[in-house]
Design an enzyme around this catalytic site. Sequence first.
Site, short mmCIF file in Angstrom:
data_model
loop_
_atom_site.label_atom_id
_atom_site.label_comp_id
_atom_site.label_asym_id
_atom_site.label_seq_id
_atom_site.Cartn_x
_atom_site.Cartn_y
_atom_site.Cartn_z
CB CYS A 1 -0.95 0.19 1.25
SG CYS A 1 0.00 -0.19 2.79
CG HIS B 1 -4.30 0.82 4.16
ND1 HIS B 1 -3.58 -0.06 3.16
CD2 HIS B 1 -5.26 1.59 3.54
CE1 HIS B 1 -4.34 0.09 1.96
NE2 HIS B 1 -5.42 1.10 2.07
CG ASP C 1 -6.98 2.78 -0.22
OD1 ASP C 1 -5.62 2.60 -0.65
OD2 ASP C 1 -7.28 1.97 0.52
#
Lengths: 321, 670
Positions: free
Chosen positions: B411, B455, B471
Amino acid sequence: MLPVAAWRRRFGEWLNRRIPAARSVTLDQKRIFILPSRVGVFFLVCLLVMLLTAINYQNNMSYALTFLLTTLFIVGILHTYANLSGLTLQAVRARPAYPGQLTEFELRLDRGGRRPRFGLRLGWPGGDERVVSLVDSDSEEVKLHCPVGERGWFHPGRLLVESTYPLGLLRCWTWVDLDLRALVYPRPLASAELPGSAADQPRGSAVPVAGIDDFYGFRNYRQGDSLRHVHWKGHAKGQSLQSKQYAAYADSSLWLDWAAFPGAASERRLSHLCYWALEFERRHRDYGLRLPGVTVEPGSGERHLERVLTALALHPAGRVS
Amino acid sequence: MKAVQQVPRNALAWLLVSMFALLAPHAQRVPVWVLAVYAACAVWRLQVYRGRWSFPGRPVKFGLILVACAGIWLSYGSLLGLEPTVALLLTAFALKLLELARRQDAYVLLFLAYFICITEFLFTQDLLIVLYAVVNVLLVTTALVALHQSGRQRFDWSSLRHAAVMLAQAFPLMIVLFFLFPRIGPLWTVPIKTQAAKTGVSDFMRPGDISRLSQSGEVAFRVQFEGEIPPASELYWRGLVFSRLRDGTWSSLDYYDLPPGERRPGPVATRGEPLDYSVIMMPTRQNWLYSLRYAESAQGGVMQAPDFRLFRPVEIEDQYRYRARSWPAAPLEPELSAWRRATELRLPQHGNPETRALARRLREESGSDADYIERVLAMFREQPFVYTLQPPLLGEQAMDEFLFQTRRGFCEHYAHAFTLMMRAAGVPARVVAGYQGGEINPVNRTVIVHQFDAHAWAEVWLAGEGWRRVDPTAAVSPDRIEQGLEQALAGEGSFLADSPLSAVRYRSIDWVNWLRLRYDALTYRWQSWVVGFDSDRQMDFLQRWLGQLSARTFLAVLFGGFALVLVPVALSLLRHRGRVPRDPLDRLYLALCDRLAARGLARRRGEAPGEFADRVAVALPAVGDTVRRATGLYTAQRYGPPTTQEDSRRARRALRLALRQLARRGKYRE
């Protein structure tokens, strides 16, 4: 200095009212005192440090442990108390002694129940200490030694009984007066040969003296009569207690006489008489004692010696002059 | 002559057992040589007990103390701080064992042991550790009891039993004190855990940082929502906002980097239904708190940063519980200040030229900023990008390599690349780090957020709308957001590869999972009610149960609670000492004696019953005959030849009659 003595006296009087003297004492809440021991005070300081740790770190489990130990201390009060409570102390006997010696007191401890008792510490101030545990037996005889004072009755004072079981953080104690007293004989003091220690009495005079040779009659039981001479058969039939009388015949009896030491101080006279009593006993001679107001007919043997020494020990003259 | 207080053998045995029990939870925290000192001292003391060796002399002891202090100083670099203190305490404990001869030494040792129990709690208050500490306290208390049981020769369990009984009795009292004792703030600052690693998300981010965090199955925090739990795809726990990119590393702005006018968050128009929840965080030794956007907290000690995240000025040393309220729909900063705009657009002078060129090209092709975002996300979605925990290492031009060659990343790679492309195209953007998702515990409806839920995502500022969450990972791997890391990496087998013992790894086994979730629910309750019992909770609790607080109710509860426990304990202790049961005949005769004693006629010591009866007959002629007859029958029973049942009954009747007569006469007199 004075106020301390006064306070001590008042404390003693208060103690006498609260725990009166008795031959047998069972410890209960009226008689037991309890306070943190020195170790307990140290423990409380440690708890304070732990509490500060808990506060400063805002740590709830530290709070919990600190409180657990605090309440353990509180619960410990009951458990420490229970170790002493219900215990029975009984005076058994005291051995006579000469001044400067140790006398031996015999006590009996009874746990009164089935709970074991641990680490019971007994002792007189100045005397020796014994630590007793009643684990496998219900009772135990304890011998304690104590240095005696001068001639006469020696009172050891109050006996300290204390215990810190089970945690050592609390000290539970009591001062009991078991009404114990030990006889202190005069200090034996040698002198020149006792005047008249050679026989100056006619031999073989048939004067009946208390002895052990021949039975000659009954008389009412008096305290101090030998139990072997009690007429038990008659007593079992419902008669009052009677002692059998035996006669011995005075033979070459020697007299320990107060008047034999003219000019000597009375305490000194008693010391000399004491010495001679022991000496005659050693030589297996019969001897009697004449003191102002007291006469012990001649005789010999352990019991006779005891009688003579007791008369010497308790003679008031020494204290009068 | 004073009786010497030795340490009984049983006490020494319990002491040695508790000594090692105490060490166990600290073992991983202290240097190895402390363990060696421990073992050596135990062996030495045992040899002294067996008469083989002797106690060390004074110079040796001083030498050992000096060496131990030097060793701790060398191991930790200081003697202050929590870990060196604990190591010092443990070493002192071991060395004190070498002079354990008298009872006084044992006291010092045992009190030290209690204190070592407390130090364990400063590191963790985990339920299992607390249970273990209870065992430790029991062992130490047992040693304390055994210390006073000098009469025992053989080993037995009685000291353990006695200690357990006393602790069990102390326990309810402890509960009373625990809930009533006022919780006040720290009185002074104390040494902190200097050696403990910071955990969780850190305040800067390089490629690889978050994927490292994702290797851990530890719990980061637990959340209890007051209403419905939002869907997992909405659970973006914001912790940090990275606005500065320098040398390939994203980092957050310090308070002093901000111009004075920008140090406070601007007003936010709250809108929509708020979410209320409380979070219990595990210690991180960092300052930030995790919350859903846009969050406010009324709790003292919780602050709000100008980039709308929550933080606490004091590092989170222990489990920390806070309540927050979030408005997910509230627009953030619809008007951007010039300074903020410049900050959120700033890029290094050089680096990643291909990425910048791509960004400019895509922006020119797009109609708006929003359209541009969609195009970038489409690029991630359509080109063969792979979401992986094992990305290849990247060189100097990291993002160029990532976007055009490797295309494998976690991520943080996607968030980094995306934000870089936004800024390069003139769209204000920043990286947000925290956790995403969480596991819902069906037992108590808490959301458990693990470290592997860590994250990173992006926030982009759009005119008229304010900050919007984007995201890019969701574009590459929708599974990560919908179902969590484990599903997203199902094909790769890298989930918790380095933690073979983590219970989370075995979620697929039903009973393991059931146990894990039960235990987690218990842990939550433990943390919120016991570990997190602070002054607010205490006020709530006391007011709920006691109503309006006053000194009187407070004292009543304190003493009432104590009495409730201590009175039965006292009764049971004192009942035990009950007399040995007596024969009914003896009992009656003794009752008669007691009654006469109450009249002032006590039987003398050694006085035969018959004589006593004669004396009574003289003093109380009215009952004399009855007493005499009863006494006669009694003595005949006791001391006479064997008799029949009928005689014994007659004796009892006579005694009862005497007792009755005495009672009646007593009444007349009064």
